[in-house]
Each structure stands twice: as structure tokens, then as C-alpha cells.
Design a protein around this motif. Sequence first.
Motif, PDB file in Angstrom:
ATOM      1  N   GLY A  51     -55.582   5.118   0.099  1.00  0.00           N
ATOM      2  CA  GLY A  51     -54.249   4.793   0.611  1.00  0.00           C
ATOM      3  C   GLY A  51     -54.195   3.351   1.108  1.00  0.00           C
ATOM      4  O   GLY A  51     -55.129   2.869   1.734  1.00  0.00           O
ATOM      5  N   THR A  52     -53.089   2.671   0.810  1.00  0.00           N
ATOM      6  CA  THR A  52     -52.979   1.252   1.139  1.00  0.00           C
ATOM      7  C   THR A  52     -51.927   1.025   2.222  1.00  0.00           C
ATOM      8  O   THR A  52     -51.035   1.848   2.439  1.00  0.00           O
ATOM      9  CB  THR A  52     -52.568   0.435  -0.099  1.00  0.00           C
ATOM     10  OG1 THR A  52     -51.238   0.825  -0.496  1.00  0.00           O
ATOM     11  CG2 THR A  52     -53.535   0.649  -1.254  1.00  0.00           C
ATOM     12  N   ILE A  53     -52.013  -0.138   2.828  1.00  0.00           N
ATOM     13  CA  ILE A  53     -51.039  -0.494   3.850  1.00  0.00           C
ATOM     14  C   ILE A  53     -49.682  -0.765   3.202  1.00  0.00           C
ATOM     15  O   ILE A  53     -48.634  -0.420   3.764  1.00  0.00           O
ATOM     16  CB  ILE A  53     -51.543  -1.679   4.701  1.00  0.00           C
ATOM     17  CG1 ILE A  53     -50.584  -1.923   5.857  1.00  0.00           C
ATOM     18  CG2 ILE A  53     -51.764  -2.938   3.877  1.00  0.00           C
ATOM     19  CD1 ILE A  53     -51.167  -2.729   6.979  1.00  0.00           C
ATOM     20  N   GLY A  54     -49.685  -1.333   1.994  1.00  0.00           N
ATOM     21  CA  GLY A  54     -48.429  -1.582   1.289  1.00  0.00           C
ATOM     22  C   GLY A  54     -47.691  -0.281   0.997  1.00  0.00           C
ATOM     23  O   GLY A  54     -46.475  -0.184   1.174  1.00  0.00           O
ATOM     24  N   GLY A  55     -48.434   0.729   0.569  1.00  0.00           N
ATOM     25  CA  GLY A  55     -47.826   2.034   0.289  1.00  0.00           C
ATOM     26  C   GLY A  55     -47.292   2.682   1.553  1.00  0.00           C
ATOM     27  O   GLY A  55     -46.221   3.287   1.560  1.00  0.00           O
ATOM     28  N   ASN A  56     -48.038   2.538   2.642  1.00  0.00           N
ATOM     29  CA  ASN A  56     -47.614   3.098   3.927  1.00  0.00           C
ATOM     30  C   ASN A  56     -46.274   2.496   4.354  1.00  0.00           C
ATOM     31  O   ASN A  56     -45.382   3.193   4.833  1.00  0.00           O
ATOM     32  CB  ASN A  56     -48.705   2.839   4.967  1.00  0.00           C
ATOM     33  CG  ASN A  56     -48.698   3.810   6.144  1.00  0.00           C
ATOM     34  OD1 ASN A  56     -48.806   3.407   7.284  1.00  0.00           O
ATOM     35  ND2 ASN A  56     -48.575   5.093   5.884  1.00  0.00           N
ATOM     36  N   LEU A  57     -46.128   1.181   4.146  1.00  0.00           N
ATOM     37  CA  LEU A  57     -44.897   0.485   4.514  1.00  0.00           C
ATOM     38  C   LEU A  57     -43.757   0.812   3.559  1.00  0.00           C
ATOM     39  O   LEU A  57     -42.627   1.086   3.987  1.00  0.00           O
ATOM     40  CB  LEU A  57     -45.132  -1.024   4.455  1.00  0.00           C
ATOM     41  CG  LEU A  57     -45.715  -1.697   5.688  1.00  0.00           C
ATOM     42  CD1 LEU A  57     -46.233  -3.068   5.320  1.00  0.00           C
ATOM     43  CD2 LEU A  57     -44.655  -1.785   6.779  1.00  0.00           C
ATOM     44  N   ALA A  58     -44.043   0.783   2.258  1.00  0.00           N
ATOM     45  CA  ALA A  58     -42.984   0.897   1.254  1.00  0.00           C
ATOM     46  C   ALA A  58     -42.259   2.230   1.345  1.00  0.00           C
ATOM     47  O   ALA A  58     -41.076   2.321   1.057  1.00  0.00           O
ATOM     48  CB  ALA A  58     -43.562   0.713  -0.148  1.00  0.00           C
ATOM     49  N   ASN A  59     -42.984   3.267   1.782  1.00  0.00           N
ATOM     50  CA  ASN A  59     -42.348   4.566   1.955  1.00  0.00           C
ATOM     51  C   ASN A  59     -41.176   4.545   2.912  1.00  0.00           C
ATOM     52  O   ASN A  59     -40.342   5.439   2.888  1.00  0.00           O
ATOM     53  CB  ASN A  59     -43.366   5.552   2.518  1.00  0.00           C
ATOM     54  CG  ASN A  59     -44.262   6.083   1.439  1.00  0.00           C
ATOM     55  OD1 ASN A  59     -43.826   6.284   0.329  1.00  0.00           O
ATOM     56  ND2 ASN A  59     -45.510   6.296   1.774  1.00  0.00           N
ATOM     57  N   ALA A  60     -41.179   3.577   3.835  1.00  0.00           N
ATOM     58  CA  ALA A  60     -40.149   3.504   4.880  1.00  0.00           C
ATOM     59  C   ALA A  60     -40.029   4.841   5.604  1.00  0.00           C
ATOM     60  O   ALA A  60     -38.936   5.316   5.895  1.00  0.00           O
ATOM     61  CB  ALA A  60     -38.802   3.071   4.298  1.00  0.00           C
ATOM     62  N   SER A  61     -41.183   5.445   5.862  1.00  0.00           N
ATOM     63  CA  SER A  61     -41.180   6.708   6.589  1.00  0.00           C
ATOM     64  C   SER A  61     -41.257   6.411   8.076  1.00  0.00           C
ATOM     65  O   SER A  61     -42.062   5.588   8.500  1.00  0.00           O
ATOM     66  CB  SER A  61     -42.388   7.543   6.165  1.00  0.00           C
ATOM     67  OG  SER A  61     -42.732   8.446   7.190  1.00  0.00           O
ATOM     68  N   PRO A  62     -40.427   7.078   8.898  1.00  0.00           N
ATOM     69  CA  PRO A  62     -40.483   6.813  10.339  1.00  0.00           C
ATOM     70  C   PRO A  62     -41.778   7.294  10.979  1.00  0.00           C
ATOM     71  O   PRO A  62     -42.051   6.939  12.126  1.00  0.00           O
ATOM     72  CB  PRO A  62     -39.275   7.575  10.890  1.00  0.00           C
ATOM     73  CG  PRO A  62     -38.892   8.556   9.837  1.00  0.00           C
ATOM     74  CD  PRO A  62     -39.367   8.014   8.527  1.00  0.00           C
ATOM     75  N   VAL A  63     -42.569   8.103  10.269  1.00  0.00           N
ATOM     76  CA  VAL A  63     -43.826   8.578  10.852  1.00  0.00           C
ATOM     77  C   VAL A  63     -45.040   7.808  10.330  1.00  0.00           C
ATOM     78  O   VAL A  63     -46.157   8.099  10.741  1.00  0.00           O
ATOM     79  CB  VAL A  63     -44.068  10.087  10.603  1.00  0.00           C
ATOM     80  CG1 VAL A  63     -42.983  10.904  11.261  1.00  0.00           C
ATOM     81  CG2 VAL A  63     -44.157  10.414   9.125  1.00  0.00           C
ATOM     82  N   ALA A  64     -44.846   6.833   9.437  1.00  0.00           N
ATOM     83  CA  ALA A  64     -45.994   6.107   8.876  1.00  0.00           C
ATOM     84  C   ALA A  64     -46.828   5.516  10.024  1.00  0.00           C
ATOM     85  O   ALA A  64     -46.298   4.818  10.882  1.00  0.00           O
ATOM     86  CB  ALA A  64     -45.514   5.010   7.943  1.00  0.00           C
TER      87      ALA A  64
END
Lengths: 184, 285
Positions: free
Chosen positions: B107-120
Motif C-alpha cells: 500500500g502506498t501513500i499516494g493511494g491512501n490520499l487518492a481515495n479521499a477517504s475520511p478514515v485514511a
Amino acid sequence: MAEKNFRLQCTVNGHPIDKMVDPTARLLDTLREELHLTGCKEGCGQGECGACTIFMDGKPVDSCLVMTIQAQGHRLVTIEGMAFEGRLDTIQQMFVEEASVQCGFCIPGMVVAARALLEEKEDPTLEEVRYALGGNICRCTGYHKIFRAVLRAAKIERQLRLEGKPSQLKDLPGVHPAPSADRL
Amino acid sequence: MEIKVQRHTDLDSLLKAAASIEGRIFYLAGGTDLMVQAHAGVLPPATWLEISDVPQLHGISVEGSELRIGAGVTHHEIMRSQLVQTWAPALAQASANVGGPQIRSRGTIGGNLANASPVADTVPALYSLGAQLHLISQRGERTVAVEEFALAPRRNVLEPGEIIYSINFPCRPGIKGVWNSMAQRESLAISKVNIGVSYVLDPELEEGVGFNYLQVAFGAVGPTVLRARQVEEYLRAEPLSAQRLERACQLAQSEVSPISDVRSQADYRRAMAGVLLYDALSPLL
Ligand SMILES: Cc1cc2nc3c(=O)[nH]c(=O)nc-3n(C[C@H](O)[C@H](O)[C@H](O)COP(=O)(O)OP(=O)(O)OC[C@H]3O[C@@H](n4cnc5c(N)ncnc54)[C@H](O)[C@@H]3O)c2cc1C
Ligand code: FES
Ligand code: FES
């Protein structure tokens, strides 16, 4: 079933692979169905259980979450690559001796995740073992015997290193072509 | 589901493909979100661009007075990086708590951000650090503050053909940080509420604890991650005391706007926001 229109070139358990496969298949399925390496299991198919854990470039990954195309040029090791000429990895041997296995479904993933820990830390605490196995679920054993086996394997490998011997039980007879780290 | 996939190992070819493809595109980085959704059959038809081996998206480095983290850097790399531990301790802690080892390997930091999930989990840490996101497309590069990136759950400011290139923030000497969360279990659990705090203590202050820099953010208590600006202003105004920290925790509870869902109740989330802030700063008392 999608087309096998992608030429996958990678290494699996030290062997070069060159095979036409479906690039969009999960790596788990390619390993099991195309390469007949059925040691990695599908538990959940969504990254929760760790039964499908393999090494990719020396790191533990859930093969159900890797698309086959992503393995291109990478180094994979499955549970089948961990024993050496019939001799078990220290961790496998300790799982046997500590009777850490019940149905066995989770065990290949547990062994890979535990090996990943011991490659990084030769003297892990129980807390560190729990953290390292946090991505693996076992519905049979209650984990205690699994933790015990990993801690014992670490102790044995530390002792072997202190004695200046190869750090793995399986490497003891000293006739292997490659040091263990190269196989991960 | 029909998936078309292309593998890109160079930024230029990736951006060119991203600019020319008609229809929906997914960028396959670690796959720890996309592959789960694909398996569940909830994704629309799309072209997938495999980006995990694009070298320009990798690497953690200090450039001038900034720390740069490539969007394709994994949580495992972040938690192990000496540079991140020094300049972004809250982020190192956040990444160490994402999923389990297998998830962090991919899992990447870019993917974590791109999801725009409020729980990321990494996002409150990035808010607390005042991160800037470098976005890139064939048209060029632009920078947006991390706080402006997510618009709503699953919606972000990325334009067609645009990707996250890197995450940058200033190296602040003396920076300390805390990341924490409440969740059902330690591994592989989605946060009910999480917090990122970054601060630099005031070395001039002879007695007590004051802040030269302090930013606080909460996740899972609103449609996007949320900066607790009232809390920050209040805590920066005067030296920290037990009373002032308690008051700040009450402020935090009124500043968040949680909802009830399968993972938790709004009231509980609100209460725990205060507790997380208390746990983060009470060691300074
Ligand atoms: C079992 C499990 C546990 C998890 N635990 C946590 C947790 O504790 N905390 C947490 O925060 N998350 C968790 N996650 C979610 C996930 O692992 C993280 O969000 C991860 O960081 C996603 O990164 P990725 O590279 O795998 O994304 P991918 O699945 O590859 O991509 C996700 C999305 O991001 C887009 N994308 C990827 N890279 C870029 C880029 N550079 N530019 C633009 N768009 C891009 C893709 O198009 C896609 O829409 C968990 C997931 C699983 C399966
Ligand atoms: S099958 Fe891959 S994690 Fe469960
Ligand atoms: S031994 Fe049965 S799941 Fe672990």
C-alpha cells in the motif's frame, strides 16, 4: 476467463519464469492455477487473512491483492521455496515441534510472515511477533503455539549464528548452493 | 468484469497514456484498495494503468529544506525511513499502523490520499505537517495543500489525466509528532477516529511548555479529515497546563462533526476525539 496475452517474466522460488498468462488475474490465481504452486491459499480474497502471503522482493505481500502484471521483473518466493532439498525452514520445523498446526490452512501464510520478521529482527519480543503476524488470521489454534514456534525458531537461529554456523537448521549440512537470504 | 491493463515503467509514457485514454482510469499502485474493490465487483469498467514500477514515483529525500516522499512510496518504506522519523514523526507512526505487514509492503501513500477517504490513516498526520501535494499531468505540474485535496468521501481535486506525484513538507527543526487511533483491534482495523498532531516546542520559554508550531487534525469525524483550528489557536496562545489541555479537549469535541455508522456512534467518536488529544499532549505536562 480473460486472455493469456501477457508474457510474464519473473523469478519464482529462484527459477526464472517465462509464460503467457492473463495479466489481470490475481497473482494468487496465477501461482495456483498456472504454476501449480498451491501452497498459498485463498481465505478471504480481500487482504484480511494473510493465507495467500508470499514474498515479493523479500517482503511479505497478500498475493490476492497483487495483479499478475505487477509481478513482471520481480522476485517471488512461495512457501514451496522455503524448504530446501526436503529440509524444512527453521520456522516450519518449530511449527511441527510445537504442534502449532491444526487444520493448516493459515500456516503457509504464517510461516512466510514469520520468516519476514526474522529476516529483519533476530531477537523479536512476543509483542513484535504479534505485530508481524497481525495480517494473518488463524481460526483454529488461538495463536499461542504459533507465537511460541516463531520465538523458538528465532532463538535457535541466534544460537546457530553465535556458533558461527549457517543461521538456518536446513542449511546446517552445508551443501547448499545459495545462502538463505538469496532465496527470499 | 472486463479490465484492460497497461504497465508503465516511466513517468512520461504514463502521463501520455493517462492523457489519451478515453473513459475511466484507475492507477494501480499497491492495489490494496483497488484489488479489494475489483474482487467485490463494485468497480465500473476502466483502463487500469499499472504504476508501481514508475521510478519517478519512488524515493524519500530531503531537497533543500523540504522532505519529499514519492506518491508510490509504501507504508513499510515510510515507517522504516530515518528521514521520515526525523522530519515527520506523526507520519511514520501513521504508516506503521496501516493494515498489517502485507498491506504495508504494498500500500502506498499516494493511494491512501487518492481515495479521499475520511478514515485514511496517514492523512491526519499529513494535515498536521502542513503537507503540499505535487500533482502532475501531461499539461504540467501544480501544487495543492493537502487540506484542499479531498472534497468529499471518494472525491478529490485530481483532473483527468492527473496523478499525485509527490508529497512535500518543510523540515522543521525540533519537530515532534503523535499519531493515534481508536479501532476495534490493533491490526487490520479501520479507525473509528484518528488523530495527527505535529508540534515544535518553544525553546525560549523558561518555565512550562509552549508551542512554536502546532497543528492538530482528526480523521473519521467529518466528510474529510478536519483541522482543529480552534484547538490549535487556544493551545498556542498560552503555555500548556493541565487545565488548558482539558479545555482544549472540550474544544476538540465541539469542533469535530462525526456521524454514526457501522463502525461507531457519533457521540463515542466525539468523546474519543478529546481523549486522543489528551493522550497525545498529556505526556508534555
Ligand atoms: C486488509 C486491509 C487493511 C487496511 N488497513 C488500512 C488502515 O489501517 N489504514 C488505512 O488508511 N488504510 C488501510 N487500508 C487501505 C489501503 O491499504 C490504503 O489506503 C493504501 O494506502 C492504498 O494504497 P494503494 O497503493 O494500495 O492503492 P491502490 O489500490 O493501488 O489505489 C487506490 C486508489 O488510488 C488511486 N491512486 C493510486 N496512486 C495514485 C497516484 N499516484 N495518483 C493518483 N491516484 C492514485 C487509484 O486510482 C485508486 O483509485 C487497508 C486495506 C486492506 C485491504
Ligand atoms: S486470501 Fe489474501 S489475504 Fe485473505
Ligand atoms: S490452523 Fe486452521 S486456520 Fe490456522
